[in-house]
Design an enzyme around this catalytic site. Structure first.
Site, PDB file in Angstrom:
ATOM      1  N   PHE A 114       1.197   6.178 -32.547  1.00  0.00           N
ATOM      2  CA  PHE A 114       0.858   5.350 -33.599  1.00  0.00           C
ATOM      3  C   PHE A 114       1.990   5.015 -34.464  1.00  0.00           C
ATOM      4  CE2 PHE A 114      -3.284   7.060 -32.060  1.00  0.00           C
ATOM      5  CZ  PHE A 114      -4.094   5.930 -32.274  1.00  0.00           C
ATOM      6  N   GLU A 148     -16.316  16.524 -31.403  1.00  0.00           N
ATOM      7  CA  GLU A 148     -16.549  15.307 -30.280  1.00  0.00           C
ATOM      8  C   GLU A 148     -16.815  15.633 -28.989  1.00  0.00           C
ATOM      9  OE1 GLU A 148     -15.151  11.754 -32.997  1.00  0.00           O
ATOM     10  OE2 GLU A 148     -13.617  12.074 -31.726  1.00  0.00           O
TER      11      GLU A 148
HETATM   12  C1  LIG Z   1      -7.576  14.527 -28.506  1.00  0.00           C
HETATM   13  C2  LIG Z   1      -6.928  13.856 -29.972  1.00  0.00           C
HETATM   14  C3  LIG Z   1      -7.949  13.220 -30.653  1.00  0.00           C
HETATM   15  C4  LIG Z   1      -7.482  12.790 -32.102  1.00  0.00           C
HETATM   16  N1  LIG Z   1      -8.379  11.985 -32.962  1.00  0.00           N
HETATM   17  C5  LIG Z   1      -7.960  11.642 -34.050  1.00  0.00           C
HETATM   18  C6  LIG Z   1      -8.859  10.842 -34.580  1.00  0.00           C
HETATM   19  O1  LIG Z   1      -9.992  10.626 -34.519  1.00  0.00           O
HETATM   20  N2  LIG Z   1      -8.353  10.107 -35.972  1.00  0.00           N
HETATM   21  C7  LIG Z   1      -7.098  10.405 -36.208  1.00  0.00           C
HETATM   22  O2  LIG Z   1      -6.704   9.911 -37.303  1.00  0.00           O
HETATM   23  N3  LIG Z   1      -6.131  11.211 -35.589  1.00  0.00           N
HETATM   24  C8  LIG Z   1      -6.535  11.760 -34.339  1.00  0.00           C
HETATM   25  N4  LIG Z   1      -5.761  12.296 -33.812  1.00  0.00           N
HETATM   26  C9  LIG Z   1      -4.312  12.581 -34.120  1.00  0.00           C
HETATM   27  C10 LIG Z   1      -3.513  11.416 -33.920  1.00  0.00           C
HETATM   28  O3  LIG Z   1      -3.371  10.865 -32.552  1.00  0.00           O
HETATM   29  C11 LIG Z   1      -1.899  11.731 -34.125  1.00  0.00           C
HETATM   30  O4  LIG Z   1      -2.123  12.193 -35.770  1.00  0.00           O
HETATM   31  C12 LIG Z   1      -1.172  10.646 -34.307  1.00  0.00           C
HETATM   32  O5  LIG Z   1      -1.179  10.157 -32.785  1.00  0.00           O
HETATM   33  C13 LIG Z   1       0.228  10.824 -34.697  1.00  0.00           C
HETATM   34  O6  LIG Z   1       1.012   9.919 -34.443  1.00  0.00           O
HETATM   35  P1  LIG Z   1       2.566   9.750 -34.089  1.00  0.00           P
HETATM   36  O7  LIG Z   1       3.293   8.520 -34.040  1.00  0.00           O
HETATM   37  O8  LIG Z   1       2.890  10.824 -35.136  1.00  0.00           O
HETATM   38  O9  LIG Z   1       2.546  10.551 -32.860  1.00  0.00           O
HETATM   39  P2  LIG Z   1       1.855  10.458 -31.227  1.00  0.00           P
HETATM   40  O10 LIG Z   1       1.007   9.211 -31.583  1.00  0.00           O
HETATM   41  O11 LIG Z   1       1.612  11.538 -30.734  1.00  0.00           O
HETATM   42  O12 LIG Z   1       2.992   9.605 -30.571  1.00  0.00           O
HETATM   43  C14 LIG Z   1       4.224  10.322 -30.051  1.00  0.00           C
HETATM   44  C15 LIG Z   1       4.933   9.664 -28.877  1.00  0.00           C
HETATM   45  O13 LIG Z   1       6.060  10.338 -28.725  1.00  0.00           O
HETATM   46  C16 LIG Z   1       6.321  10.483 -27.508  1.00  0.00           C
HETATM   47  N5  LIG Z   1       7.279  11.553 -27.352  1.00  0.00           N
HETATM   48  C17 LIG Z   1       7.114  12.954 -27.696  1.00  0.00           C
HETATM   49  N6  LIG Z   1       8.008  13.578 -27.419  1.00  0.00           N
HETATM   50  C18 LIG Z   1       9.335  12.799 -26.801  1.00  0.00           C
HETATM   51  C19 LIG Z   1      10.392  13.026 -26.310  1.00  0.00           C
HETATM   52  N7  LIG Z   1      10.957  14.045 -26.430  1.00  0.00           N
HETATM   53  N8  LIG Z   1      11.059  11.982 -25.718  1.00  0.00           N
HETATM   54  C20 LIG Z   1      10.524  10.954 -25.608  1.00  0.00           C
HETATM   55  N9  LIG Z   1       9.136  10.527 -25.995  1.00  0.00           N
HETATM   56  C21 LIG Z   1       8.713  11.436 -26.671  1.00  0.00           C
HETATM   57  C22 LIG Z   1       5.039  10.517 -26.722  1.00  0.00           C
HETATM   58  O14 LIG Z   1       5.022  10.445 -25.442  1.00  0.00           O
HETATM   59  C23 LIG Z   1       4.145   9.619 -27.931  1.00  0.00           C
HETATM   60  O15 LIG Z   1       3.983   8.556 -27.056  1.00  0.00           O
HETATM   61  C24 LIG Z   1      -6.089  12.815 -32.280  1.00  0.00           C
HETATM   62  C25 LIG Z   1      -5.231  13.486 -31.514  1.00  0.00           C
HETATM   63  C26 LIG Z   1      -5.724  14.163 -30.421  1.00  0.00           C
HETATM   64  C27 LIG Z   1      -4.594  14.716 -29.510  1.00  0.00           C
END
Ligand SMILES: Cc1cc2nc3c(=O)[nH]c(=O)nc-3n(C[C@H](O)[C@H](O)[C@H](O)COP(=O)(O)OP(=O)(O)OC[C@H]3O[C@@H](n4cnc5c(N)ncnc54)[C@H](O)[C@@H]3O)c2cc1C
Length: 433
Positions: free
Chosen positions: A15, A171
């Site tokens: 995200f 959920e």
């Molecule tokens: C089952 C589930 C349900 C959820 N439901 C909700 C909801 O209903 N509403 C809500 O607001 N939030 C929800 N969340 C939480 C939300 O998805 C996270 O807060 C959000 O995705 C965080 O965004 P981010 O960009 O920090 O990380 P992420 O979206 O997790 O993205 C991280 C990215 O980094 C990549 N990555 C990680 N480590 C490495 C590495 N070492 N090398 C290369 N790539 C890497 C991963 O592949 C991933 O694509 C949910 C989470 C889960 C697991």
């Protein structure tokens, strides 16, 4: 752009990272976006893949497709195993990549709080492979139970325990209850539905922390009405694949434990020698930079920042997206020599669905439950999915399931053996920076 154009590397296309990469489209920079997967995953609908409601490709979208028109961007599928902060290099399993500015958006991973038995024997719901594994397992339990003569073994096969009363646990519990009662009960006529148990264990005394108590109680009541046993105030201490051991001394015979009780920062955060806050999250300044390395921004689940009341910001998508917007705006200011802005989170509220016609919604001053909340949940999630094709297919699937009381993806597909060496998420590596 010439070779003096600053290079911004974004690690993670979730995200936060995807939003940041897109927002950099018109900035005077070259962008390298990196992820270990070649797709962006819509995690909030993962539980629907795990419960046979949607197919994996309906909630994931190829990163190259999303960004193919962005001229200043290059995508690299690679596992980042470290960052040399002094040399300004991202270390990957496929060579090093230099950067002038860096956005770390690696998200989170499951936190088992040291419960190794649960980690090795239970399931988690973080990626597509987890969702596929859960779906295969749930359906296989029914296949086995259908011809299991021993009653106690059969009941253990048909007991599904979710640990953690946050949105994922709630959920998922509602969806498993409906899958078993509405769909699988018809597929397996020899199974007595009274043998099926769905249990939601929550260590505190309420569900969905952070929403008003009235909504939390409504969620518990709705789950009970859908035959989910909601149990509070008891913690899991062990699971051997046949029974769960609770802190109270009780043993719960069951072969399925889905752990939704904790998250922490992704493994890359552990490898960086910088200050951490709770859940291993990387401490950042109000401008989202590393205190000692102002050219490095950390956003989303991996970042630790407190709100005005001293509470850590939640690990949710809106935080990651809003931080991505600010990080990009601050990168632009940094390049043009302006003063950077501070991050202030605007909480859009929370939505959780509890199966057919039921959800709870906490949107600012508006708190509501039932059918209206459920429709709101549907609209918001369809709107947030990436790609018109995905939106249309998900909408058709949901309409079909709603009208015909069905679930389209009831397939047991053993996990593929890939011919290429796939990247293991967050395995310890020799490189530590
Ligand atoms: C089952 C589930 C349900 C959820 N439901 C909700 C909801 O209903 N509403 C809500 O607001 N939030 C929800 N969340 C939480 C939300 O998805 C996270 O807060 C959000 O995705 C965080 O965004 P981010 O960009 O920090 O990380 P992420 O979206 O997790 O993205 C991280 C990215 O980094 C990549 N990555 C990680 N480590 C490495 C590495 N070492 N090398 C290369 N790539 C890497 C991963 O592949 C991933 O694509 C949910 C989470 C889960 C697991």
């Amino acid at each position: 752009m010439n070779e003096n154009t600053p290079r911004v590397v974004v690690i993670g296309a979730g995200f936060g990272g995807l939003r940041a990469a897109r927002a950099l489209a018109k900035a005077p920079v070259n962008v390298t976006l990196m992820d270990r997967n070649n797709y962006h995953l819509f995690q909030p609908l993962l539980y629907q893949v795990a419960t046979a409601g949607l197919a994996p490709e309906e909630i994931a979208y190829p990163i190259r497709r999303i960004l193919r028109n962005q001229k200043n961007l290059d995508f690299r599928m690679a596992d980042v195993v470290g960052i040399d902060l002094d040399a300004r290099q991202v270390i990957t399993n496929d060579g090093n990549i230099p950067y002038d500015l860096l956005i770390v958006a690696v998200g989170g991973m499951t936190n088992y709080y040291g419960l190794e038995s649960v980690k090795s024997t239970g399931f988690e719901l973080k990626g597509l492979h987890d969702a596929n594994a859960i779906r295969n397992h749930l359906l296989f339990q029914f296949e086995q139970a259908a011809h299991e003569p021993d009653a106690s073994r059969r009941q253990a096969q048909l007991t599904f325990v979710l640990v953690g009363g946050g949105p994922t646990g709630v959920e998922c519990a509602g969806a498993i209850a409906e899958l078993t009662r509405i769909v699988l009960a018809k597929d397996y006529p020899t199974i007595n539905i009274k043998d099926v148990r769905v249990v939601l264990l929550e260590a505190s005394d309420h569900l969905l922390t952070g929403i008003p108590l009235r909504l939390s109680e409504a969620a518990a009541e709705t789950l009970w009405s859908k035959h989910v046993e909601v149990r509070f105030g008891n913690a899991v201490i062990d699971f051997d694949g046949q029974q769960i051991f609770l802190k109270s001394g009780e043993r719960l015979p069951c072969q399925t434990l889905i752990w939704a009780a904790g998250v922490r920062a992704a493994g890359l955060a552990d490898k960086l020698r910088v200050e951490k806050g709770r859940q291993g999250r990387i401490k950042v300044t109000q401008t989202l930079q590393l205190p000692q390395y102002p050219q490095v921004f950390v956003i989303g689940d991996a970042a630790y920042l407190e709100d005005e009341n001293g509470q850590p910001l939640p690990m949710v998508a809106p935080v990651a997206i809003q931080q991505a917007n600010l990080a990009v705006a601050n990168i632009r200011r940094l390049i043009s020599g302006e003063t950077l802005r501070e991050f202030h989170y605007k909480d859009p509220g929370a939505l959780a669905t509890i199966g057919r016609n039921a959800a709870v919604a906490h949107l600012g001053r508006w708190n509501f439950t039932g059918f209206l909340a459920w429709v709101t949940w549907l609209v918001v999630h369809i709107f947030q999915l990436i790609g018109f094709r995905n939106r249309l297919i998900v909408l058709i699937n949901w309409a079909w399931d709603y009208i015909f009381y069905d679930r389209g993806v009831r397939l047991i597909i053993p996990q593929e053996k890939l011919k290429i060496e796939m990247i293991e998420p967050d395995v310890p590596t020799k490189v530590a920076v």
